[in-house]
Design a protein around this motif. Structure first.
Motif, PDB file in Angstrom:
ATOM      1  N   PRO A 171      41.089  47.624  34.014  1.00 43.88           N
ATOM      2  CA  PRO A 171      41.842  46.674  33.109  1.00 43.88           C
ATOM      3  C   PRO A 171      42.095  45.127  33.488  1.00 43.88           C
ATOM      4  O   PRO A 171      42.479  44.316  32.551  1.00 43.88           O
ATOM      5  CB  PRO A 171      43.152  47.406  33.138  1.00 43.88           C
ATOM      6  CG  PRO A 171      42.623  48.861  33.577  1.00 43.88           C
ATOM      7  CD  PRO A 171      41.449  48.695  34.396  1.00 43.88           C
ATOM      8  N   THR A 172      42.004  44.704  34.646  1.00 45.98           N
ATOM      9  CA  THR A 172      42.168  43.405  35.440  1.00 45.98           C
ATOM     10  C   THR A 172      40.870  42.709  35.137  1.00 45.98           C
ATOM     11  O   THR A 172      41.029  41.367  35.472  1.00 45.98           O
ATOM     12  CB  THR A 172      42.859  43.623  36.698  1.00 45.98           C
ATOM     13  OG1 THR A 172      41.517  43.982  37.425  1.00 45.98           O
ATOM     14  CG2 THR A 172      43.927  44.105  36.484  1.00 45.98           C
ATOM     15  N   HIS A 173      39.816  43.151  34.662  1.00 39.77           N
ATOM     16  CA  HIS A 173      38.502  42.512  34.599  1.00 39.77           C
ATOM     17  C   HIS A 173      38.699  41.460  33.752  1.00 39.77           C
ATOM     18  O   HIS A 173      39.350  41.421  32.439  1.00 39.77           O
ATOM     19  CB  HIS A 173      37.438  43.453  34.290  1.00 39.77           C
ATOM     20  CG  HIS A 173      36.225  42.793  34.547  1.00 39.77           C
ATOM     21  ND1 HIS A 173      35.464  42.065  33.682  1.00 39.77           N
ATOM     22  CD2 HIS A 173      35.204  43.075  35.784  1.00 39.77           C
ATOM     23  CE1 HIS A 173      34.198  41.711  34.431  1.00 39.77           C
ATOM     24  NE2 HIS A 173      34.146  42.218  35.502  1.00 39.77           N
ATOM     25  N   ALA A 174      37.971  40.055  33.960  1.00 35.26           N
ATOM     26  CA  ALA A 174      37.799  39.041  33.012  1.00 35.26           C
ATOM     27  C   ALA A 174      37.243  39.452  31.529  1.00 35.26           C
ATOM     28  O   ALA A 174      37.740  38.863  30.457  1.00 35.26           O
ATOM     29  CB  ALA A 174      37.077  37.941  33.683  1.00 35.26           C
ATOM     30  N   LEU A 175      36.588  40.524  31.283  1.00 35.92           N
ATOM     31  CA  LEU A 175      36.152  40.766  30.200  1.00 35.92           C
ATOM     32  C   LEU A 175      36.755  41.853  29.490  1.00 35.92           C
ATOM     33  O   LEU A 175      36.529  42.429  28.560  1.00 35.92           O
ATOM     34  CB  LEU A 175      34.676  41.469  30.446  1.00 35.92           C
ATOM     35  CG  LEU A 175      33.612  40.504  30.961  1.00 35.92           C
ATOM     36  CD1 LEU A 175      32.085  41.284  31.216  1.00 35.92           C
ATOM     37  CD2 LEU A 175      33.318  39.224  29.846  1.00 35.92           C
ATOM     38  N   ALA A 176      37.715  42.351  29.939  1.00 33.79           N
ATOM     39  CA  ALA A 176      38.431  43.579  29.702  1.00 33.79           C
ATOM     40  C   ALA A 176      39.083  43.590  28.333  1.00 33.79           C
ATOM     41  O   ALA A 176      39.403  44.395  27.506  1.00 33.79           O
ATOM     42  CB  ALA A 176      39.964  43.945  30.589  1.00 33.79           C
ATOM     43  N   GLU A 177      39.460  42.382  27.746  1.00 31.13           N
ATOM     44  CA  GLU A 177      39.998  42.312  26.545  1.00 31.13           C
ATOM     45  C   GLU A 177      39.022  41.781  25.292  1.00 31.13           C
ATOM     46  O   GLU A 177      39.354  41.336  24.263  1.00 31.13           O
ATOM     47  CB  GLU A 177      41.091  41.005  26.534  1.00 31.13           C
ATOM     48  CG  GLU A 177      42.330  41.573  27.349  1.00 31.13           C
ATOM     49  CD  GLU A 177      42.918  42.641  27.259  1.00 31.13           C
ATOM     50  OE1 GLU A 177      43.088  43.027  25.879  1.00 31.13           O
ATOM     51  OE2 GLU A 177      43.213  43.472  28.035  1.00 31.13           O
ATOM     52  N   ASN A 234      38.156  49.299  40.889  1.00 41.07           N
ATOM     53  CA  ASN A 234      37.761  48.030  40.807  1.00 41.07           C
ATOM     54  C   ASN A 234      36.708  47.600  41.629  1.00 41.07           C
ATOM     55  O   ASN A 234      36.551  46.297  42.231  1.00 41.07           O
ATOM     56  CB  ASN A 234      39.014  46.969  41.155  1.00 41.07           C
ATOM     57  CG  ASN A 234      38.605  45.684  40.157  1.00 41.07           C
ATOM     58  OD1 ASN A 234      37.854  45.457  39.384  1.00 41.07           O
ATOM     59  ND2 ASN A 234      39.477  44.745  40.758  1.00 41.07           N
ATOM     60  N   LEU A 235      35.784  48.528  41.793  1.00 40.79           N
ATOM     61  CA  LEU A 235      34.712  48.517  42.630  1.00 40.79           C
ATOM     62  C   LEU A 235      33.289  47.708  42.104  1.00 40.79           C
ATOM     63  O   LEU A 235      32.440  47.605  42.637  1.00 40.79           O
ATOM     64  CB  LEU A 235      34.382  49.707  43.370  1.00 40.79           C
ATOM     65  CG  LEU A 235      35.540  50.085  44.571  1.00 40.79           C
ATOM     66  CD1 LEU A 235      35.046  51.466  44.940  1.00 40.79           C
ATOM     67  CD2 LEU A 235      35.654  49.001  45.406  1.00 40.79           C
TER      68      LEU A 235
END
Length: 299
Positions: A171-177, A234-235
């Protein structure tokens, strides 16, 4: 010489080991060694070249192997046909399933089949799709479920699922949204993939290369739930089929459409088109086709 002698010989030739062949056939090693020696004496030729602990087929052994395979195959077909006549709907089916396919699609199918045919036993083997296809080709399995298309042309196929792969990120990934993600946007990402014996392993890497990059693989697994948990930790990122993604926790993971290209995930049953199938196996195919057509629109 009888059919048992040829079966023992073929198993030794396949495994290149008397010990492993004996274990596979559930007999003692002296028994299988004595049988091979008797066969060599009867034919007047050496069938195996003993090189230390290794054994290799001699030229004569290779000739015998080809003939023995044809004889044993014919005998098995005869035995299966006679068994059908004598036992009607009793039988045994060996089915290969990739792990995520078995848990997602087949428990209900197997349950319904057992209700209809309680005297037919089913033995399930869980392996990657590549291994399943190889085992169906070799005759170790009657039927397999794989990610289509099959490599060989010796199979009958029944397509029952047409889906695609989705991107899985933390969910915190730069592409998540993002609403959708092109494959090329993942060039710098760490990938969590299925193992090499899974068709998706090769397919994903091939698509990444076509998109202009070699994926950096940090983890490999045979279990889709472990792969999703690694992404949740988040791996890395992962590409998983829609059927799997539908059941994932949206609070811990983000599932995003993958585009440019869309990577298809087509599931199908396969069986050899040049071998006799027992009544039980034929009935499983017919029964499963009807049930899966109703549920998933298989073709």
């Amino acid at each position: 010489m009888d059919i048992r002698h040829l079966q023992y010989f073929l198993e030794v030739a396949r495994l290149r080991s008397f010990t492993k062949a004996a274990q596979s056939m559930f007999i003692t090693q002296p028994t299988i060694s004595k049988t091979i020696k008797s066969l060599e004496d009867e034919l007047g030729v050496a069938l195996f070249d003993r090189i230390g602990k290794r054994i290799e087929l001699t030229d004569a052994g290779k000739v015998i192997e080809l003939q023995a395979q044809a004889i044993v195959k014919s005998f098995q077909s005869l035995s299966s046909e006679l068994s059908d006549l004598m036992n009607l709907k009793k039988g045994h089916i060996r089915i290969g399933l990739p792990p995520m396919v078995g848990s997602s699609f087949f428990p209900r199918v197997i349950g319904e089949f057992h209700k209809a045919y309680p005297d037919v036993t089913i033995q399930l083997f869980e392996d990657g799709a590549k291994k399943v296809e190889q085992d169906v080709e070799a005759g170790a399995l009657d039927i397999g479920v794989i990610v289509l298309p099959a490599v060989g042309d010796m199979f009958e196929t029944f397509l029952f699922v047409e889906e695609k792969l989705n991107l899985l990120v933390h969910p915190t990934h730069a592409l998540a949204e993002c609403k959708e993600v092109p494959l090329s946007a993942l060039a710098e990402e760490a990938f969590v993939l299925f193992r090499e014996d899974f068709t998706l392993h090769d397919r994903i890497i091939a698509e990444c290369v076509r998109a202009g990059f070699q994926p950096r693989v940090v983890y490999e697994s045979s279990q889709w739930d472990l792969i999703s948990e690694m992404v949740a930790a988040n791996l890395g990122v992962a590409l998983l089929p829609e059927a799997i993604c539908r059941d994932l926790d949206s609070e811990r993971l983000r599932v995003l459409p993958l585009v440019d290209p869309v990577i298809p995930w087509h599931l199908g049953m396969i069986w050899r088109n040049d071998r006799y199938l027992s009544f039980a196996a034929r009935e499983w195919i017919s029964f499963t086709q009807q049930l899966l057509r109703t549920e998933y629109g298989g073709k």
